[in-house]
Write a protein that holds these residues in place. Structure first.
Motif, mmCIF file in Angstrom:
data_model
loop_
_atom_site.group_PDB
_atom_site.id
_atom_site.type_symbol
_atom_site.label_atom_id
_atom_site.label_comp_id
_atom_site.label_asym_id
_atom_site.label_seq_id
_atom_site.Cartn_x
_atom_site.Cartn_y
_atom_site.Cartn_z
ATOM 1 N N UNK A 89 0.855 -1.183 0.000
ATOM 2 C CA UNK A 89 0.000 0.000 0.000
ATOM 3 C C UNK A 89 0.895 1.239 0.000
ATOM 4 N N UNK A 90 0.617 2.150 -0.914
ATOM 5 C CA UNK A 90 1.290 3.446 -0.906
ATOM 6 C C UNK A 90 0.270 4.514 -1.264
ATOM 7 N N UNK A 91 -0.097 5.306 -0.292
ATOM 8 C CA UNK A 91 -1.093 6.340 -0.517
ATOM 9 C C UNK A 91 -2.426 5.723 -0.900
ATOM 10 N N UNK A 92 -2.957 6.120 -2.055
ATOM 11 C CA UNK A 92 -4.246 5.588 -2.507
ATOM 12 C C UNK A 92 -4.081 4.500 -3.549
ATOM 13 N N UNK A 93 -2.869 3.930 -3.663
ATOM 14 C CA UNK A 93 -2.638 2.864 -4.634
ATOM 15 C C UNK A 93 -2.261 1.579 -3.924
ATOM 16 N N UNK A 94 -2.794 0.471 -4.426
ATOM 17 C CA UNK A 94 -2.520 -0.847 -3.860
ATOM 18 C C UNK A 94 -1.917 -1.739 -4.932
ATOM 19 N N UNK A 95 -0.942 -2.523 -4.527
ATOM 20 C CA UNK A 95 -0.329 -3.518 -5.405
ATOM 21 C C UNK A 95 -0.515 -4.886 -4.767
ATOM 22 N N UNK A 96 -1.035 -5.832 -5.544
ATOM 23 C CA UNK A 96 -1.139 -7.205 -5.039
ATOM 24 C C UNK A 96 -0.443 -8.138 -6.028
ATOM 25 N N UNK A 97 0.146 -9.187 -5.492
ATOM 26 C CA UNK A 97 0.849 -10.169 -6.310
ATOM 27 C C UNK A 97 0.344 -11.557 -5.931
ATOM 28 N N UNK A 98 0.005 -12.362 -6.924
ATOM 29 C CA UNK A 98 -0.512 -13.704 -6.674
ATOM 30 C C UNK A 98 -0.210 -14.588 -7.874
ATOM 31 N N UNK A 99 -0.392 -15.860 -7.718
ATOM 32 C CA UNK A 99 -0.182 -16.807 -8.801
ATOM 33 C C UNK A 99 -1.311 -17.823 -8.821
ATOM 34 N N UNK A 100 -1.938 -17.982 -9.991
ATOM 35 C CA UNK A 100 -2.830 -19.118 -10.226
ATOM 36 C C UNK A 100 -2.025 -20.142 -11.006
ATOM 37 N N UNK A 101 -1.796 -19.878 -12.276
ATOM 38 C CA UNK A 101 -0.772 -20.614 -13.034
ATOM 39 C C UNK A 101 0.413 -19.690 -13.283
ATOM 40 N N UNK A 102 0.101 -18.502 -13.783
ATOM 41 C CA UNK A 102 1.132 -17.503 -14.029
ATOM 42 C C UNK A 102 1.178 -16.508 -12.886
ATOM 43 N N UNK A 103 2.324 -15.894 -12.700
ATOM 44 C CA UNK A 103 2.478 -14.870 -11.668
ATOM 45 C C UNK A 103 1.919 -13.559 -12.179
ATOM 46 N N UNK A 104 1.059 -12.914 -11.395
ATOM 47 C CA UNK A 104 0.447 -11.651 -11.776
ATOM 48 C C UNK A 104 0.678 -10.609 -10.683
#
Length: 479
Positions: free
Chosen positions: A398-413
């Motif tokens: 989390x930085x300010x009003x922006x969120x970054x999430x990272x996850x993998x189902x088959x590929x990493x996103x």
């Protein structure tokens, strides 16, 4: 100008006819199989009658379809027996895309697709064939009084710059080589073969089986390698045809994407429609340091097989992504800070979730083919490693009003999204998670067709999810 009703190019009759015949293909094939032994003459007569009717309706559909500009509206009238009118305000239009297939390009025509926020499965308006200059003029007229974007965080401060980036032949070849489409083609081949199997005589299978047995294991392996190589080459060709001449350009508050060798597509993406930007690293490309940059787009349609996510660039080196986004979408440049990782006590859940689907397959192998128990062991190891990768790649920032999430189902996103784009923020828990003080975070944004696009980050600390809820609720109160 287009203030008087106009018809599409007469080539639209061909496209209407092809669409009618495509919809009737299954019925014609079923009729052929049903009547090939008896009454075949009646079947041929029926097919001829259907073709004639399709031609007549194709012509009437073209003749009765008119369009014009009047004031701030695109006005379309169509319908053979029931006359319909559709008025589309400039202020509702999200994008105007131009597409040119092989026939279009031979005749210097384009297909114009007008998208609005509520287009649904089909485009709000689709002019199948107009002269290229008319299509470009119509696009200019419809964009002239478009709405100003509502999200100032997505607009570059330097509006005079019009950056352009084009894919190179080398990168296009790498994209095709690492696309992973070989598996898709193999599955498609298996499906087609299973459908045609009932029409192949039994003696053909017996002769083929005897021939394979006589070849020996070495030659069989060689044939398998040749087949896989051919599928790989087809995958490269498909990618190069789809993304050939891929070019992205930014003009003011819009992105323009052109791609395709056989069917040339020109896509327009207004910045205010972008809900999130993602970076995808496939299992094949990740070890080589390559990734795909895509955007989640609100509204639009799925006509002609358009993807749910818009590819902003098919393949980039991972260290090139930041400069690419700095050029085209500076608000989404990735942070250099490390993500908050998934807690260590969640590792077992990720590994078990990955291994459970393999359990049934492994048990079947052990029961029916005990001599292949080593296959079960290999499957368990692979699934366990894959579960560990899912755990290792998960995280958020989390930085300010922006969120970054990272996850993998088959590929990493890795997905970057702004707070105001989040439509729903949800926490889910099952009893095992509750016992461990864990919870699953689910985010929802507006996606294609106006439907929800969801992202899940499983097995975070429950107290961490509570803090994220405070971040989301506090921002809502601030607004």
């Amino acid at each position: 100008m287009m203030y008087k009703p106009r018809r599409m190019h007469p080539a639209a009759v061909i496209f209407n006819f092809l669409r009618f015949m495509k919809e009737l293909t299954f019925a014609i094939v079923a009729g052929f199989l049903a009547f090939k032994g008896t009454s075949f003459g009646y079947f041929i007569a029926a097919v001829i009658a259907v073709v004639v009717l399709a031609l007549v309706f194709s012509f009437l559909s073209w003749y009765r379809y008119t369009y014009r500009m009047e004031g701030d509206e695109l006005r379309i009238e169509y319908g053979i027996f029931i006359r319909k009118k559709r008025y589309i305000s400039k202020h509702r239009i999200q994008s105007i895309d131009l597409t040119a297939g092989v026939i279009h390009r031979m005749l210097n025509l384009v297909k114009v697709q007008v998208e609005t926020a509520g287009s649904g499965i089909d485009s709000e308006a689709s002019l199948k064939a107009v002269r290229r200059e008319d299509g470009e003029a119509l696009r200019t007229m419809l964009k002239r009084m478009g709405e100003q974007p509502e999200d100032t965080e997505q607009i570059s401060s330097d509006k005079s710059a019009n950056p352009v980036k084009k894919i190179t032949a080398k990168r296009l070849f790498i994209a095709g080589s690492t696309s992973g489409s070989i598996g898709v083609l193999a599955a498609l081949f298996a499906f087609v073969f299973s459908e045609l199997e009932q029409f192949i005589p039994d003696h053909f299978f017996e002769a083929s089986y005897a021939w394979l047995i006589g070849l020996g294991i070495t030659i069989i392996i060689g044939l398998a390698v040749v087949v896989l190589f051919l599928l790989w080459v087809l995958g490269i060709a498909g990618t190069m045809i789809k993304y050939g001449n891929f070019t992205i350009a930014k003009q003011g508050e819009e992105l323009f994407i052109t791609r395709g060798l056989l069917e040339k597509k020109q896509l327009t993406i207004p910045l205010q429609r972008i809900q999130a930007v993602g970076i995808e690293e496939s299992m094949i490309r990740q070890p080589f340091g390559f990734a795909t940059v895509y955007a989640e787009i609100a509204g639009g349609s799925l006509e002609n097989g358009n993807e749910y996510s818009a590819v902003l660039f098919p393949i980039l080196k991972k260290d090139e992504v930041a400069s690419f986004l700095e050029t085209f979408l500076p608000a989404y440049v990735p942070e250099e800070r490390r993500l908050v990782p998934i807690p260590g006590k969640a590792r077992k859940f990720y590994v078990l979730r990955s291994m459970l689907p393999v359990l049934l397959v492994a048990a079947s192998i052990m029961y029916f083919f005990p001599q292949l128990n080593w296959v079960s062991a290999v499957l368990f190891i692979i699934s366990g490693v894959f579960g560990w990768l899912r755990y290792q790649d998960g995280g958020f920032l989390i930085k300010g009003d922006r969120m970054t999430i990272c996850y993998r189902v088959w590929n990493k996103r890795t997905v970057h999204l702004f707070h105001r784009r989040i439509q729903a923020f949800e926490m889910m828990q099952h009893p095992l998670q509750r016992n461990q003080g864990l919870a699953t975070l689910k985010l929802s944004i507006v996606g294609m067709l106006g439907a929800g696009k969801h992202f899940k980050l499983k097995d975070l600390e429950e107290r961490v999810v509570d803090r994220l809820f405070d971040w989301y609720s506090y921002q809502k109160k601030e607004r």
